[in-house]
Design a protein around this motif. Structure first.
Motif, PDB file in Angstrom:
ATOM      1  N   HIS A 113      33.778  84.820  83.830  1.00 20.21           N
ATOM      2  CA  HIS A 113      34.745  84.255  84.764  1.00 20.21           C
ATOM      3  C   HIS A 113      35.952  83.641  84.043  1.00 20.21           C
ATOM      4  CE1 HIS A 113      33.151  85.384  88.591  1.00 20.21           C
ATOM      5  NE2 HIS A 113      31.962  85.275  88.036  1.00 20.21           N
TER       6      HIS A 113
ATOM      7  N   MET B 231      37.820  86.862  83.416  1.00 21.75           N
ATOM      8  CA  MET B 231      38.346  87.440  84.665  1.00 21.75           C
ATOM      9  C   MET B 231      39.527  86.607  85.157  1.00 21.75           C
ATOM     10  SD  MET B 231      37.758  90.065  86.580  1.00 21.75           S
ATOM     11  CE  MET B 231      39.244  90.424  87.521  1.00 21.75           C
TER      12      MET B 231
ATOM     13  N   SER C 173      43.125  87.940  85.923  1.00 18.22           N
ATOM     14  CA  SER C 173      43.707  87.796  87.262  1.00 18.22           C
ATOM     15  C   SER C 173      44.972  86.958  87.212  1.00 18.22           C
ATOM     16  CB  SER C 173      42.719  87.136  88.213  1.00 18.22           C
ATOM     17  OG  SER C 173      41.605  87.968  88.358  1.00 18.22           O
TER      18      SER C 173
ATOM     19  N   GLY D  99      34.523  88.357  97.321  1.00 20.82           N
ATOM     20  CA  GLY D  99      34.372  88.521  95.869  1.00 20.82           C
ATOM     21  C   GLY D  99      35.486  87.785  95.146  1.00 20.82           C
TER      22      GLY D  99
ATOM     23  N   GLY E 231      35.577  85.203  93.272  1.00 16.97           N
ATOM     24  CA  GLY E 231      35.326  84.672  91.928  1.00 16.97           C
ATOM     25  C   GLY E 231      35.695  83.213  91.790  1.00 16.97           C
TER      26      GLY E 231
ATOM     27  N   ASN F  49      42.973  83.631  92.668  1.00 12.71           N
ATOM     28  CA  ASN F  49      43.893  84.112  93.711  1.00 12.71           C
ATOM     29  C   ASN F  49      43.970  83.132  94.871  1.00 12.71           C
ATOM     30  OD1 ASN F  49      44.684  86.595  92.525  1.00 12.71           O
ATOM     31  ND2 ASN F  49      42.639  87.376  92.981  1.00 12.71           N
TER      32      ASN F  49
ATOM     33  N   ASP G  29      31.483  84.680  97.728  1.00  8.31           N
ATOM     34  CA  ASP G  29      31.032  85.310  96.481  1.00  8.31           C
ATOM     35  C   ASP G  29      29.539  85.024  96.310  1.00  8.31           C
ATOM     36  OD1 ASP G  29      30.838  86.202  93.643  1.00  8.31           O
ATOM     37  OD2 ASP G  29      33.024  86.139  93.702  1.00  8.31           O
ATOM     38  N   LEU G  30      28.948  85.604  95.299  1.00  5.95           N
ATOM     39  CA  LEU G  30      27.510  85.448  95.062  1.00  5.95           C
ATOM     40  C   LEU G  30      27.179  83.971  94.819  1.00  5.95           C
ATOM     41  CD1 LEU G  30      26.991  88.587  92.798  1.00  5.95           C
ATOM     42  CD2 LEU G  30      26.486  88.338  95.233  1.00  5.95           C
TER      43      LEU G  30
ATOM     44  N   LEU H  78      28.133  84.442  99.718  1.00  6.16           N
ATOM     45  CA  LEU H  78      28.212  85.654 100.554  1.00  6.16           C
ATOM     46  C   LEU H  78      27.825  86.864  99.709  1.00  6.16           C
ATOM     47  CD1 LEU H  78      29.369  87.087 103.236  1.00  6.16           C
ATOM     48  CD2 LEU H  78      31.400  87.494 101.852  1.00  6.16           C
ATOM     49  N   ASP H  79      26.786  87.568 100.127  1.00  8.80           N
ATOM     50  CA  ASP H  79      26.551  88.890  99.559  1.00  8.80           C
ATOM     51  C   ASP H  79      27.245  89.868 100.497  1.00  8.80           C
ATOM     52  OD1 ASP H  79      25.634  91.480  99.058  1.00  8.80           O
ATOM     53  OD2 ASP H  79      23.826  90.732  98.095  1.00  8.80           O
ATOM     54  N   ALA H  80      28.351  90.426 100.039  1.00  9.38           N
ATOM     55  CA  ALA H  80      29.227  91.213 100.926  1.00  9.38           C
ATOM     56  C   ALA H  80      28.494  92.380 101.573  1.00  9.38           C
ATOM     57  CB  ALA H  80      30.422  91.716 100.132  1.00  9.38           C
TER      58      ALA H  80
ATOM     59  N   ALA I 157      40.269  91.449  96.289  1.00  7.35           N
ATOM     60  CA  ALA I 157      41.070  91.526  95.055  1.00  7.35           C
ATOM     61  C   ALA I 157      40.166  91.905  93.887  1.00  7.35           C
ATOM     62  CB  ALA I 157      41.772  90.194  94.774  1.00  7.35           C
ATOM     63  N   HIS I 158      40.508  92.983  93.240  1.00  6.32           N
ATOM     64  CA  HIS I 158      39.720  93.468  92.100  1.00  6.32           C
ATOM     65  C   HIS I 158      38.249  93.546  92.468  1.00  6.32           C
ATOM     66  CE1 HIS I 158      43.286  91.502  90.012  1.00  6.32           C
ATOM     67  NE2 HIS I 158      43.445  92.787  89.859  1.00  6.32           N
ATOM     68  N   PHE I 159      37.982  94.065  93.625  1.00  5.25           N
ATOM     69  CA  PHE I 159      36.605  94.088  94.127  1.00  5.25           C
ATOM     70  C   PHE I 159      36.181  95.478  94.590  1.00  5.25           C
ATOM     71  CE2 PHE I 159      33.417  93.310  97.513  1.00  5.25           C
ATOM     72  CZ  PHE I 159      32.450  92.704  96.724  1.00  5.25           C
TER      73      PHE I 159
HETATM   74  C1  LIG Z   1      36.011  91.711  89.152  1.00  2.00           C
HETATM   75  S1  LIG Z   1      35.566  90.176  89.847  1.00  2.00           S
HETATM   76  C2  LIG Z   1      37.010  89.777  90.819  1.00  2.00           C
HETATM   77  C3  LIG Z   1      37.170  88.301  91.059  1.00  2.00           C
HETATM   78  C4  LIG Z   1      38.460  87.904  91.840  1.00  2.00           C
HETATM   79  N1  LIG Z   1      38.570  88.556  93.118  1.00  2.00           N
HETATM   80  C5  LIG Z   1      39.705  88.167  91.031  1.00  2.00           C
HETATM   81  O1  LIG Z   1      40.522  88.996  91.428  1.00  2.00           O
HETATM   82  O2  LIG Z   1      39.841  87.517  89.988  1.00  2.00           O
HETATM   83  C6  LIG Z   1      34.396  90.675  91.077  1.00  2.00           C
HETATM   84  C7  LIG Z   1      33.773  89.557  91.841  1.00  2.00           C
HETATM   85  O3  LIG Z   1      32.902  90.108  92.822  1.00  2.00           O
HETATM   86  C8  LIG Z   1      31.768  89.282  92.939  1.00  2.00           C
HETATM   87  N2  LIG Z   1      30.674  90.062  93.539  1.00  2.00           N
HETATM   88  C9  LIG Z   1      29.920  91.038  92.982  1.00  2.00           C
HETATM   89  N3  LIG Z   1      29.047  91.513  93.863  1.00  2.00           N
HETATM   90  C10 LIG Z   1      29.251  90.857  95.031  1.00  2.00           C
HETATM   91  C11 LIG Z   1      28.667  90.910  96.316  1.00  2.00           C
HETATM   92  N4  LIG Z   1      27.669  91.749  96.580  1.00  2.00           N
HETATM   93  N5  LIG Z   1      29.135  90.084  97.275  1.00  2.00           N
HETATM   94  C12 LIG Z   1      30.166  89.209  97.018  1.00  2.00           C
HETATM   95  N6  LIG Z   1      30.752  89.112  95.805  1.00  2.00           N
HETATM   96  C13 LIG Z   1      30.297  89.925  94.821  1.00  2.00           C
HETATM   97  C14 LIG Z   1      31.508  88.854  91.508  1.00  2.00           C
HETATM   98  O4  LIG Z   1      30.679  87.704  91.441  1.00  2.00           O
HETATM   99  C15 LIG Z   1      32.927  88.611  91.009  1.00  2.00           C
HETATM  100  O5  LIG Z   1      33.343  87.289  91.245  1.00  2.00           O
END
Ligand SMILES: C[S@@+](CC[C@H](N)C(=O)[O-])C[C@H]1O[C@@H](n2cnc3c(N)ncnc32)[C@H](O)[C@@H]1O
Length: 341
Positions: free
Chosen positions: A148, A151, A155, A178, A180, A184, A201-202, A227-229, A244-246
């Motif tokens: 993080h 990341m 970001s 997601g 993080g 953002n 996020d997790l 949140l588990d998306a 974002a980046h997700f």
């Molecule tokens: C690449 S990072 C992007 C973080 C942030 N959006 C950014 O742009 O800096 C991906 C994020 O997705 C989260 N993530 C992964 N699997 C997820 C899920 N099933 N539900 C929600 N968030 C999740 C991770 O914990 C991480 O924070």
């Protein structure tokens, strides 16, 4: 012809030696060479070998490689960083460098990952049992925190532009899926004073994000919830959703499901914003889209890649979201904006 199909040097020459360049850079970061040169410009080879804890000859080999590559310069008997380095040294502090080192090793399994259509790199290099990088990070708290830090620094490079380029003036409650460590969300909340942001996020990330939010004095307007998306319902009441980046982490089928979920959770007119690395619609580049695709496939999830804006716009349409516009953030990142019908 697009520039991504027309590299400056079209021969294989620079590529078949690239593993050496990479090792010099990687060792330089891991051993703290560039940090030492930043603190003590002009330091000699002998003093550096003491600072880095290396015997004299290995230190000499490292410096030979870094000067040959042009990332370090020798003047008299002293060594200096060169202007080529700052964009890189801005990213990996020691903690991030340790994380990146793990990822570098994992990407070595690229060919096997292609053959098996799975993230063999993750399975072989990152301890744990979860099938995605994020699940394994939750099993390795130190690695998760380094991820993080890194990341956020990545970001950070586009976060201000995102806030400047995405018009959220018509929205009051944004769900950042997601999201993080709140990079953002914090920038958007600062830019749009009437906006509240929920980061989903997790569970292992939410307290880290909430601590960051408190540190920035944004508690009350920004909050992180677990949140588990894929398995949880999206929280209700939001009028806009940010990915974002997700999305690029996941397969097309899972992206379709996430967009459908976002659409279901929004009122008509609700906003959908996808910030993602850019791949041109013809599928020829740029380079960063290729590297990141290899990373998602070999390490992060084994199912994602950098998709084209055209693909997102098609998926928007299937989910009942009208594509409104694409905004480029530099050459490598695009925001695809949509509105729920
Ligand atoms: C690449 S990072 C992007 C973080 C942030 N959006 C950014 O742009 O800096 C991906 C994020 O997705 C989260 N993530 C992964 N699997 C997820 C899920 N099933 N539900 C929600 N968030 C999740 C991770 O914990 C991480 O924070």
């Amino acid at each position: 012809m697009e520039s991504s199909q027309n590299p400056a040097d079209p021969t294989i020459g620079p590529h078949h030696k690239a593993h050496y360049d990479f090792q010099f850079l990687s060792a330089g970061f891991q051993l703290g060479l560039f940090e030492a040169l930043e603190k003590e410009p002009g330091i000699t080879r002998e003093d550096l070998s003491v600072r880095l804890g290396l015997a004299v000859q290995p230190c000499r080999i490292l410096l030979l490689g870094c000067t040959a590559m042009g990332v370090v310069r020798k003047e008299g008997e002293g060594y200096h960083n060169t202007p080529f380095l700052p964009p890189l040294s801005a990213l990996p502090d020691q903690e991030s460098a340790a994380y990146l080192h793990r990822i570098y090793r994992a990407v070595d399994w690229f060919c096997e990952s292609l053959k098996e259509n799975s993230n063999v790199g993750l399975k072989n290099e990152i301890p744990g049992t979860a099938s995605t990088l994020y699940g394994r990070l939750a099993e390795n708290p130190e690695l998760e925190s380094s991820f993080h830090v890194l990341m956020s620094s990545i970001s950070h490079l586009v976060a201000e532009e995102i806030a400047a380029e995405i018009d959220l003036s018509g929205y009051r409650l944004l769900l950042d899926v997601g999201g993080g460590a709140a990079m953002n969300a914090a920038n958007l909340a600062r830019t749009w004073p009437d906006l509240e942001v929920t980061i989903g996020d997790l569970p292992s990330i939410t307290s880290l994000a909430n601590d960051k939010i408190a540190e920035l004095g944004l508690t009350g307007r920004v909050r992180a919830v677990s949140l588990d998306a894929f398995h949880d319902d999206f929280p209700v009441g939001h009028d806009s959703v940010l990915f974002a980046h997700f999305l690029e982490i996941w397969s097309p089928d899972r992206i379709r499901a996430l967009l459908a979920k976002a659409s279901d959770a929004l009122p008509p007119g609700g906003g959908v914003f996808v910030v993602t690395p850019y791949q041109d619609d013809r599928g020829t580049g740029p380079e960063r889209s290729a590297y990141l695709s290899a990373y998602f496939h070999t390490v992060a999830s084994g199912e994602g890649m950098v998709y084209t804006p055209m693909e997102y716009e098609e998926w928007f349409g299937e989910a009942g979201i009208d594509p409104v516009k694409r905004v480029m953030l530099g050459p490598d990142t695009v925001v695809i904006c949509g509105r729920k019908r």
